[in-house]
Enzyme design. Structure first.
Site, PDB file in Angstrom:
ATOM      1  N   ASN A   9       0.938  -1.276  -0.050  1.00  0.00           N
ATOM      2  CA  ASN A   9      -0.075  -0.032  -0.264  1.00  0.00           C
ATOM      3  C   ASN A   9       0.945   1.408  -0.098  1.00  0.00           C
ATOM      4  O   ASN A   9       1.555   1.473   1.311  1.00  0.00           O
ATOM      5  CB  ASN A   9      -0.754   0.040   1.391  1.00  0.00           C
ATOM      6  CG  ASN A   9      -1.786   1.074   1.415  1.00  0.00           C
ATOM      7  OD1 ASN A   9      -1.823   2.086   0.525  1.00  0.00           O
ATOM      8  ND2 ASN A   9      -2.705   1.003   2.434  1.00  0.00           N
ATOM      9  N   HIS A 163     -12.688   2.879  -0.129  1.00  0.00           N
ATOM     10  CA  HIS A 163     -12.585   1.909   1.087  1.00  0.00           C
ATOM     11  C   HIS A 163     -13.421   0.660   0.621  1.00  0.00           C
ATOM     12  O   HIS A 163     -13.839   0.004   1.662  1.00  0.00           O
ATOM     13  CB  HIS A 163     -13.269   2.522   2.181  1.00  0.00           C
ATOM     14  CG  HIS A 163     -12.475   3.708   3.108  1.00  0.00           C
ATOM     15  ND1 HIS A 163     -13.026   4.517   3.634  1.00  0.00           N
ATOM     16  CD2 HIS A 163     -11.077   3.748   3.199  1.00  0.00           C
ATOM     17  CE1 HIS A 163     -12.066   5.268   4.272  1.00  0.00           C
ATOM     18  NE2 HIS A 163     -10.935   4.960   3.962  1.00  0.00           N
ATOM     19  N   HIS A 191     -16.878   2.506   8.446  1.00  0.00           N
ATOM     20  CA  HIS A 191     -15.532   2.424   8.246  1.00  0.00           C
ATOM     21  C   HIS A 191     -14.928   3.693   8.899  1.00  0.00           C
ATOM     22  O   HIS A 191     -14.998   4.758   8.157  1.00  0.00           O
ATOM     23  CB  HIS A 191     -14.947   2.178   6.907  1.00  0.00           C
ATOM     24  CG  HIS A 191     -13.426   2.117   6.994  1.00  0.00           C
ATOM     25  ND1 HIS A 191     -12.755   1.107   6.476  1.00  0.00           N
ATOM     26  CD2 HIS A 191     -12.583   2.978   6.886  1.00  0.00           C
ATOM     27  CE1 HIS A 191     -11.645   1.162   6.618  1.00  0.00           C
ATOM     28  NE2 HIS A 191     -11.307   2.528   6.699  1.00  0.00           N
ATOM     29  N   ARG A 224      -9.778  15.650   6.864  1.00  0.00           N
ATOM     30  CA  ARG A 224     -10.575  15.885   5.922  1.00  0.00           C
ATOM     31  C   ARG A 224     -11.908  16.608   6.291  1.00  0.00           C
ATOM     32  O   ARG A 224     -12.531  15.849   7.161  1.00  0.00           O
ATOM     33  CB  ARG A 224     -10.830  14.775   4.882  1.00  0.00           C
ATOM     34  CG  ARG A 224      -9.594  14.396   3.857  1.00  0.00           C
ATOM     35  CD  ARG A 224      -9.936  13.339   2.888  1.00  0.00           C
ATOM     36  NE  ARG A 224      -8.941  12.622   2.865  1.00  0.00           N
ATOM     37  CZ  ARG A 224      -8.926  11.285   2.655  1.00  0.00           C
ATOM     38  NH1 ARG A 224     -10.094  10.419   3.073  1.00  0.00           N
ATOM     39  NH2 ARG A 224      -7.847  10.463   2.666  1.00  0.00           N
ATOM     40  N   ASN A 317     -12.062   0.490  18.151  1.00  0.00           N
ATOM     41  CA  ASN A 317     -11.692   0.801  19.408  1.00  0.00           C
ATOM     42  C   ASN A 317     -12.220   1.733  20.324  1.00  0.00           C
ATOM     43  O   ASN A 317     -12.036   1.816  21.378  1.00  0.00           O
ATOM     44  CB  ASN A 317     -10.243   1.407  19.186  1.00  0.00           C
ATOM     45  CG  ASN A 317      -9.324   0.305  18.506  1.00  0.00           C
ATOM     46  OD1 ASN A 317      -8.909  -0.643  19.359  1.00  0.00           O
ATOM     47  ND2 ASN A 317      -8.732   0.319  17.542  1.00  0.00           N
TER      48      ASN A 317
HETATM   49  P1  ADP Z   1      -6.182   4.566   8.467  1.00  0.00           P
HETATM   50  O1  ADP Z   1      -7.401   5.165   7.910  1.00  0.00           O
HETATM   51  O2  ADP Z   1      -4.861   5.404   8.275  1.00  0.00           O
HETATM   52  O3  ADP Z   1      -6.008   3.234   7.852  1.00  0.00           O
HETATM   53  P2  ADP Z   1      -6.822   3.346  10.933  1.00  0.00           P
HETATM   54  O4  ADP Z   1      -8.089   2.792  10.624  1.00  0.00           O
HETATM   55  O5  ADP Z   1      -5.540   2.554  11.215  1.00  0.00           O
HETATM   56  O6  ADP Z   1      -6.554   4.507   9.889  1.00  0.00           O
HETATM   57  O7  ADP Z   1      -7.211   4.352  12.224  1.00  0.00           O
HETATM   58  C1  ADP Z   1      -6.323   5.329  12.714  1.00  0.00           C
HETATM   59  C2  ADP Z   1      -7.286   5.944  13.881  1.00  0.00           C
HETATM   60  O8  ADP Z   1      -7.658   5.205  14.585  1.00  0.00           O
HETATM   61  C3  ADP Z   1      -6.304   6.740  14.942  1.00  0.00           C
HETATM   62  O9  ADP Z   1      -5.861   7.855  14.395  1.00  0.00           O
HETATM   63  C4  ADP Z   1      -7.101   7.073  16.150  1.00  0.00           C
HETATM   64  O10 ADP Z   1      -7.971   7.987  15.941  1.00  0.00           O
HETATM   65  C5  ADP Z   1      -7.955   5.606  16.084  1.00  0.00           C
HETATM   66  N1  ADP Z   1      -7.772   4.906  16.966  1.00  0.00           N
HETATM   67  C6  ADP Z   1      -6.878   3.768  16.910  1.00  0.00           C
HETATM   68  N2  ADP Z   1      -6.748   3.053  18.202  1.00  0.00           N
HETATM   69  C7  ADP Z   1      -7.892   3.656  18.959  1.00  0.00           C
HETATM   70  C8  ADP Z   1      -8.110   3.553  20.280  1.00  0.00           C
HETATM   71  N3  ADP Z   1      -7.725   2.493  21.300  1.00  0.00           N
HETATM   72  N4  ADP Z   1      -9.030   4.421  20.795  1.00  0.00           N
HETATM   73  C9  ADP Z   1      -9.789   5.339  20.115  1.00  0.00           C
HETATM   74  N5  ADP Z   1      -9.209   5.470  18.803  1.00  0.00           N
HETATM   75  C10 ADP Z   1      -8.130   4.803  18.360  1.00  0.00           C
END
Ligand code: ADP
Length: 386
Positions: A9, A163, A191, A224, A317
């Site tokens: 990626n 996505h 998502h 965004r 999460n």
């Molecule tokens: P991407 O769109 O970059 O793939 P991800 O799906 O990995 O992003 O999501 C990243 C975001 O998830 C982080 O910026 C954070 O806001 C959130 N995140 C990750 N772990 C936690 C957690 N334990 N609690 C709350 N938010 C979380």
């Protein structure tokens, strides 16, 4: 060693990689090479590819022993006609370059990633898997912007959706988790990562999604804006003396939760809110308000939802986001079990009460596995043809 796929990626400043067995879903290795282009670190995408191999070697994985059968590349935008997972050749690269203006931030680094990976691993098939693919057949009423039809046709302006790999994977996982046929379900998938999007899916086929021509439309995201009145753009251009590029950068990088509240990570955002930071509070409230508007809209699109599933970093999460997104919707058949929602977990789980009309799930997304499986599918089909 059984057959594995290397999934890449490639973004402008990072390359995420994973080696997986598509059949079993076993993850052999993964990682991220960051700060590409930063002085003193990884100078370019060719060096990043080398760094991927070094990282694998450091973990004791010799390239020759990994059993690689293909390299899968995540490509954000497939434009109007690329949507099936496609074996990369020079013609495909040329086509990808033609459609790059549709995704100027995302497609050029993906093309670079493909080019360096093809040089580094010339004997393997490389397969492009498009983030827009799942939404290719969105119903016309959902895919069409109500703008000058001829202009839209000429310039291929439509709602593409993004996505898609995640929305498809998660909706299939939801059906598997519930042990019911995918065809029987009306679903909403949320998502919520740094990028965020919602989809409505009937019988496994998407009928709505929140992102559009580009990944800027829809929900409030990490950086965004999501939906804004297009008038905002003209107003800033005319009155604030901003260039189109300035406005595009502002809406992509200095907006969303960080633009309003100063933080992109929801863990930090919650800490700021707890310490009384009113800007962080407003950022959270705007995020939740937009999310609820979309959930309401998609319930109306579907009539009712059998399943609502949260996925990606925030969705998997952040129990507070899930609670606030769905509170007060009992009249629509949607409610959460507070205890189940608050219990952390790493695997697919139900967070609605037993017997609720709408089942609410949390399902970890796995775009790398979905891409690896798409590659395996292409190879199988290729063998079939031959
Ligand atoms: P991407 O769109 O970059 O793939 P991800 O799906 O990995 O992003 O999501 C990243 C975001 O998830 C982080 O910026 C954070 O806001 C959130 N995140 C990750 N772990 C936690 C957690 N334990 N609690 C709350 N938010 C979380």
């Amino acid at each position: 060693m059984s057959r594995t796929v290397l999934v890449l990626n490639s973004g402008s400043s990072s390359v995420k990689f994973a080696v997986l067995e598509p059949d079993s879903g076993v993850l052999i290795a993964d990682g991220i090479v960051e700060r590409i282009g930063d002085e003193g670190s990884v100078p370019d995408h060719a060096a990043a590819m080398e760094a991927v191999f070094e990282s694998l070697a450091a973990d004791g994985h010799r390239l020759d022993d990994l059993g690689l059968v293909a390299v899968g590349h995540r490509v954000v935008h497939g434009g109007p006609d690329l949507y099936r997972p496609t074996v990369v050749d020079d013609a495909l690269i040329a086509r990808l370059k033609e459609i790059s203006p549709l995704a100027p931030l995302h497609n050029p680094p993906a093309i670079l990633g493909i080019e360096v990976a093809r040089k580094a691993l010339p004997d393997l098939p490389h397969v492009a898997v498009f983030d827009t693919a799942f939404f290719h057949d969105l119903p016309q009423a959902a895919a069409t912007y109500a703008i000058d039809a001829e202009l839209a046709h000429t310039w291929k302006v439509r709602r593409y959706g993004f996505h898609g790999t995640s929305h498809q994977y998660v909706s299939e996982q939801a059906a598997a988790f519930l042990d019911v046929p995918l065809e029987s379900l009306s679903q909403i998938v949320l998502h919520l990562g740094n990028g965020a999007s919602v989809s409505a899916i009937v019988g496994g086929r998407p009928v709505e999604t929140s992102m559009g021509l580009t990944p800027m439309e829809g929900l409030v995201m990490g950086t965004r804006s999501g939906d804004v009145d297009p008038g905002v753009i003209f107003y800033l251009w005319r009155e604030a003396g901003m260039s189109v590029e300035d406005i595009e950068t502002m809406l992509n990088r200095r907006s969303g939760v960080r633009g309003l509240g100063g933080e992109i990570d929801f863990r930090e955002l919650h800490r700021c809110i707890e310490s009384g930071d009113s800007a962080a509070r407003l950022a959270y409230d705007v995020y939740i308000h937009r999310l609820r508007k979309y959930i309401g809209a998609y319930l109306a699109v579907l009539g009712s939802a059998d399943v609502i599933t949260f996925t990606a970093g925030v969705g998997e999460n952040d129990a507070a986001v899930r609670r606030d997104a769905l509170s007060g919707l009992t009249a629509f058949g949607v409610e959460l079990d507070e205890h189940l929602n608050a219990s952390p977990g790493r695997t697919a789980r139900r967070i609605s009460p037993d017997g609720a009309p709408t089942t609410v799930l949390v399902i970890p997304t796995d775009e790398e596995l979905a891409i690896a499986r798409a590659c395996a599918g292409v190879l199988r089909a290729g063998l079939g043809d031959g």
